[in-house]
Motif scaffolding. Structure first.
Motif, short mmCIF file in Angstrom:
data_model
loop_
_atom_site.label_atom_id
_atom_site.label_comp_id
_atom_site.label_asym_id
_atom_site.label_seq_id
_atom_site.Cartn_x
_atom_site.Cartn_y
_atom_site.Cartn_z
N SER A 1 43.85 39.24 28.05
CA SER A 1 42.68 39.72 27.13
C SER A 1 43.14 39.59 25.58
CB SER A 1 42.49 41.29 27.19
OG SER A 1 41.21 41.66 26.57
N SER A 2 42.58 38.80 24.92
CA SER A 2 43.07 38.50 23.87
C SER A 2 41.71 37.95 22.82
CB SER A 2 44.10 37.69 23.59
OG SER A 2 43.70 36.11 23.87
N ASP A 3 42.29 37.42 21.43
CA ASP A 3 40.94 36.61 20.85
C ASP A 3 40.66 35.36 21.65
OD1 ASP A 3 43.33 35.39 20.55
OD2 ASP A 3 43.18 34.99 18.53
N THR A 4 41.31 34.70 22.55
CA THR A 4 41.02 33.75 23.23
C THR A 4 40.05 34.20 24.28
OG1 THR A 4 43.16 32.74 23.06
CG2 THR A 4 41.89 31.92 25.19
N GLY A 5 39.81 35.28 24.67
CA GLY A 5 39.07 35.72 25.80
C GLY A 5 39.67 36.38 26.82
N ASP A 6 38.82 36.76 27.82
CA ASP A 6 39.39 37.32 29.14
C ASP A 6 39.57 36.48 30.30
OD1 ASP A 6 39.26 39.97 27.89
OD2 ASP A 6 37.08 39.98 28.01
N ILE A 7 40.91 36.61 30.82
CA ILE A 7 41.15 35.76 32.13
C ILE A 7 41.75 36.76 33.08
CG2 ILE A 7 42.45 33.88 32.98
CD1 ILE A 7 40.72 33.11 30.52
N VAL A 8 41.37 36.56 34.29
CA VAL A 8 41.91 37.37 35.25
C VAL A 8 42.27 36.36 36.43
CG1 VAL A 8 41.69 39.25 36.92
CG2 VAL A 8 40.42 39.39 34.79
N ALA A 9 43.75 36.60 37.25
CA ALA A 9 43.77 35.42 38.01
C ALA A 9 44.66 35.94 39.20
CB ALA A 9 44.37 34.28 37.39
N THR A 10 44.60 35.35 40.33
CA THR A 10 45.65 35.56 41.45
C THR A 10 45.77 34.37 42.39
OG1 THR A 10 46.77 37.17 42.73
CG2 THR A 10 44.45 36.84 42.88
N SER A 11 46.70 34.21 43.27
CA SER A 11 46.64 33.23 44.19
C SER A 11 45.74 33.71 45.64
CB SER A 11 48.05 33.01 44.79
OG SER A 11 48.55 34.27 45.18
N ILE A 12 45.32 32.79 46.24
CA ILE A 12 44.75 32.91 47.45
C ILE A 12 45.44 33.26 48.53
CG2 ILE A 12 43.01 31.72 49.30
CD1 ILE A 12 41.63 30.80 46.92
N ALA A 13 45.18 34.17 49.32
CA ALA A 13 46.22 34.74 50.35
C ALA A 13 46.40 33.45 51.50
CB ALA A 13 45.55 35.93 51.10
#
Length: 202
Positions: free
Chosen positions: A57-69
């Protein structure tokens, strides 16, 4: 190159803040975004590696991510068919895609696949199954597997934010890469489509 890429992942934090926040507020926001990612994936019939979720989370925006099981068990040869590798939430004006949740499918040309580094393409696929965008990707397949991706885990996922100076030295680009390390290889996906991966030696 293997050690430098793995080191880059280990040094990348799971959360970046644009401005100082209280510890409680940051923890609450991270927990909420992770829960929403899991719920969105479940709605699409996807299981995720919840312990690997990273947030930015920064001035770039919000990113949330993970790998698929299960991705940690898929051999690199399957990239020829296309492999679902990650699930991400992107909300950034710099990303060039609508804010939302995306399944990330990586495909490589069989002619390019080798032990070592090669190019691939990641497709961002929305909840309706539509391919919204393609993103530059770099894969590295190791000649011998690592003992573990990190601290005994078979895999690790990290997010990195960079501001990159263009070659003409007059423009700057913001980009976010997702780095996925498995015992027998790495995947680096430029989520914003800037494709300066060659600059960083991926």
């Amino acid at each position: 190159m293997r050690s430098s890429l793995v080191a880059a992942l280990l040094l990348s934090g799971s959360a970046f803040a644009a401005e100082p926040r209280s510890t409680t507020a940051t923890a609450t926001a991270c927990t909420d975004s992770k829960s929403k990612l899991l719920e969105a994936a479940k709605a699409q019939g996807l299981a995720l590696n919840a312990e690997q979720i990273g947030t930015l989370s920064s001035d770039t925006g919000d990113i949330v991510a993970t790998s698929i099981a299960g991705f940690e068990n898929v051999p690199d040869t399957e990239y020829a068919k296309g492999v679902d590798v990650a699930f991400v939430y992107i909300d950034s004006a710099d990303a060039g895609v609508p804010a939302g949740y995306y399944r990330v499918n990586v495909r490589a040309d069989p002619k390019d696949m080798q032990v070592g580094k090669y190019k691939a393409v990641a497709s961002l696929i929305d909840a309706s199954g539509k391919e919204v965008a393609q993103r530059a990707t770099r894969i590295e397949t190791f000649s011998a597997p690592l003992k573990s991706a990190r601290y005994g885990s078979p895999m690790n996922v990290g997010l990195q934010q960079q501001t990159i100076r263009d070659y003409n030295l007059t423009r700057f680009f913001k980009t976010v890469t997702i780095i996925m390390v498995r015992p027998w290889g790495t995947v680096v996906i430029d989520l914003f489509g800037v494709d300066y991966s060659d600059y960083y030696g991926f």
